[in-house]
Write an enzyme that holds these catalytic residues in place. Structure first.
Site, short mmCIF file in Angstrom:
data_model
loop_
_atom_site.label_atom_id
_atom_site.label_comp_id
_atom_site.label_asym_id
_atom_site.label_seq_id
_atom_site.Cartn_x
_atom_site.Cartn_y
_atom_site.Cartn_z
N CYS A 162 0.82 -1.23 0.00
CA CYS A 162 0.00 0.00 0.00
C CYS A 162 0.84 1.27 0.00
O CYS A 162 0.41 2.31 -0.49
CB CYS A 162 -0.95 -0.01 1.20
SG CYS A 162 -0.15 -0.43 2.74
N HIS A 257 -2.23 6.96 3.40
CA HIS A 257 -0.76 7.04 3.45
C HIS A 257 -0.32 8.26 2.64
O HIS A 257 -0.72 8.44 1.47
CB HIS A 257 -0.14 5.80 2.79
CG HIS A 257 -0.26 4.54 3.61
ND1 HIS A 257 -0.76 4.50 4.88
CD2 HIS A 257 0.11 3.26 3.29
CE1 HIS A 257 -0.72 3.24 5.33
NE2 HIS A 257 -0.20 2.48 4.38
P1 NAP Z 1 -5.86 -8.47 9.73
O1 NAP Z 1 -6.77 -7.35 10.05
O2 NAP Z 1 -4.94 -8.96 10.81
O3 NAP Z 1 -6.75 -9.71 9.18
C1 NAP Z 1 -6.19 -10.98 8.98
C2 NAP Z 1 -7.18 -11.98 8.39
O4 NAP Z 1 -6.50 -13.23 8.22
C3 NAP Z 1 -8.39 -12.26 9.30
O5 NAP Z 1 -9.52 -12.53 8.53
C4 NAP Z 1 -7.95 -13.53 10.05
O6 NAP Z 1 -9.05 -14.34 10.49
C5 NAP Z 1 -7.20 -14.26 8.93
N1 NAP Z 1 -6.25 -15.21 9.53
C6 NAP Z 1 -5.33 -14.98 10.51
N2 NAP Z 1 -4.69 -16.12 10.81
C7 NAP Z 1 -5.20 -17.09 10.03
C8 NAP Z 1 -4.97 -18.50 9.89
N3 NAP Z 1 -4.06 -19.13 10.64
N4 NAP Z 1 -5.69 -19.18 8.98
C9 NAP Z 1 -6.61 -18.56 8.20
N5 NAP Z 1 -6.90 -17.24 8.30
C10 NAP Z 1 -6.20 -16.51 9.20
O7 NAP Z 1 -4.88 -8.12 8.52
P2 NAP Z 1 -5.12 -7.03 7.32
O8 NAP Z 1 -4.56 -5.71 7.68
O9 NAP Z 1 -6.53 -7.12 6.88
O10 NAP Z 1 -4.15 -7.59 6.18
C11 NAP Z 1 -4.50 -8.70 5.37
C12 NAP Z 1 -3.45 -8.87 4.28
O11 NAP Z 1 -3.46 -7.73 3.42
C13 NAP Z 1 -2.03 -8.99 4.84
O12 NAP Z 1 -1.34 -9.94 4.07
C14 NAP Z 1 -1.46 -7.60 4.66
O13 NAP Z 1 -0.07 -7.61 4.52
C15 NAP Z 1 -2.15 -7.15 3.37
N6 NAP Z 1 -2.33 -5.70 3.21
C16 NAP Z 1 -2.84 -4.92 4.21
C17 NAP Z 1 -3.04 -3.54 3.97
C18 NAP Z 1 -3.63 -2.62 5.02
O14 NAP Z 1 -3.70 -1.41 4.74
N7 NAP Z 1 -4.08 -3.09 6.18
C19 NAP Z 1 -2.72 -2.99 2.73
C20 NAP Z 1 -2.21 -3.82 1.72
C21 NAP Z 1 -2.03 -5.17 1.98
P3 NAP Z 1 -9.63 -14.22 12.00
O15 NAP Z 1 -10.42 -12.95 12.08
O16 NAP Z 1 -10.48 -15.43 12.12
O17 NAP Z 1 -8.44 -14.22 12.92
#
Ligand code: NAP
Length: 366
Positions: A162, A257
């Protein structure tokens, strides 16, 4: 037109919730499958997200009653795909890199295309890393990826980090206009939502700036070179330039950002007014194809001396435009500006949806 049934892996997280909210009422796609960790599996989506819903806007009532599946169980998704209930998945999983690599491969091998937000596959050299306005031609790697891996219908595409969204499209517009960009120094001020939920502890970020985000500077310096690279022998050969120095900081902003950027051009240097014109007039394939998630203008040029700002500009044009301002000469390099983009929309779920729309229009997603 009957809507295409799609799934969201990581549907309960920060990015996953953005997917669910942005896909409500989408003209082509309908969320029909949601998956998360085993902690959430087996419950209804509304039960899992009640009290954990992070966004001001809600979601499609049909999604509320979907059973959350275990994202690790590819066979459930394959069965849904076999019944015609799932055409492809958006991946917004936050897990160990090796686990994500194995899982995304598993979905693709099972015939389910994966449009990913995770970083795990960004450096897999037969996986295109797409910004729809910048390198849509990299989608041509998909049939080569499928042939090399023996996958018939499934494939993997990713979107970049991002933090680079706030300056990559403006840089691309200048390159496309014929100006070589040799070196870039960029300082990012990144919102807390970029760290997922609950993210950075409040005592670390309120009244503070954290001058370190693990792995972020490397991604900011290297991912643009893959995006600007070319397809050679079924792989992306990364570009040699520009050379980028990135300073990435976490700041107490919820979404959006900001990047302050200095650019050095080659021998041919555009004037400030020319840059302003190039950015204002820049349109790309998503605009020509009128893709539903595409902003009217990929780059919005602000003329005020104190813009763009996250809480005033991040939502511009469906939160999908990159707002730029403070375009001025740089006494060290050639040009300075400020770029801003919404990290969980343009930089995550919105960018992923735009990539999927592009792939559908190019015939890769049925
Ligand atoms: P997050 O809020 O921590 O959400 C993580 C998700 O993954 C939740 O649905 C969680 O499910 C699931 N998860 C965690 N452990 C797991 C497991 N062992 N098996 C299956 N599912 C699992 O993270 P996020 O910020 O949304 O980011 C998600 C992805 O997008 C990451 O790879 C991150 O690097 C990428 N990303 C994020 C952003 C941003 O601005 N936040 C921008 C670009 C890319 P539960 O709710 O059941 O725990």
């Amino acid at each position: 037109m009957e809507k295409i049934p799609v799934g969201v892996l990581g549907a309960t997280g920060m990015v996953g919730q953005n997917y669910i909210a942005l896909l409500a009422g989408h003209p082509w796609f309908k969320v029909n499958y949601v998956a998360a960790s085993p902690r959430s599996a087996g419950k209804r989506y509304r039960e899992v997200t009640d009290g954990r819903w992070l966004l001001p806007r809600g979601y499609d009532p049909d999604v509320a009653d979907l059973l959350v599946e275990d994202a690790n169980d590819v066979s459930r998704a394959a069965a849904a795909a076999g019944r015609g209930e799932l055409a492809f998945v958006f991946s917004a999983l936050e897990m160990d890199k090796k686990e994500i690599l194995a899982l995304e491969d598993g979905y693709a091998a099972a015939g389910i295309p994966v449009v990913s937000n995770a970083s795990a596959n960004r450096w897999t050299d037969d996986v295109p890393m797409l910004i729809a306005e910048v390198n849509p031609s990299h989608a041509e790697l998909i049939p080569l990826q499928q042939a090399a891996r023996g996958w018939k219908k499934g494939f993997i595409v990713v979107k970049p980090n991002c933090s680079i969204q706030s300056y990559m499209t403006p840089v691309w517009a200048l390159l496309e206009a014929g100006y070589e960009v040799k070196r870039i120094v960029v300082t990012t001020m990144q919102a807390v939502s970029g760290a997922g939920y609950p993210g950075v502890p409040s005592l670390d970020i309120i009244d503070n700036v954290v001058p370190y985000i693990g792995g972020e500077e490397e991604k900011s310096e290297l991912e643009p070179l893959k995006i600007l690279g070319s397809i050679e022998n079924g792989r992306i050969r990364k570009a040699d330039a520009p050379l980028i120095s990135a300073h990435c900081n976490r700041v107490p902003v919820i979404n959006g950002h900001t990047a302050t950027v200095s650019l050095e051009f080659g021998a041919k240097k555009p004037g400030i007014e020319q840059v302003r014109r190039i950015w204002s007039e820049f349109r790309a394939l998503p605009q020509q194809l009128k893709l539903p998630m595409a902003p009217d203008r990929p780059i919005s040029v602000r003329n005020e001396e104190n813009r763009p700002q996250p809480n005033k500009d991040r939502d511009a044009d469906k939160a999908m435009t990159v707002s730029v301002g403070r375009i001025r000469a740089c006494p060290v390099f050639d040009l300075r500006f400020v770029g801003l983009s919404h990290n969980t929309v343009r930089g995550a779920a919105g960018g992923g949806i735009l990539n999927a729309e592009l792939l559908k229009e190019k015939g890769y997603l049925a």
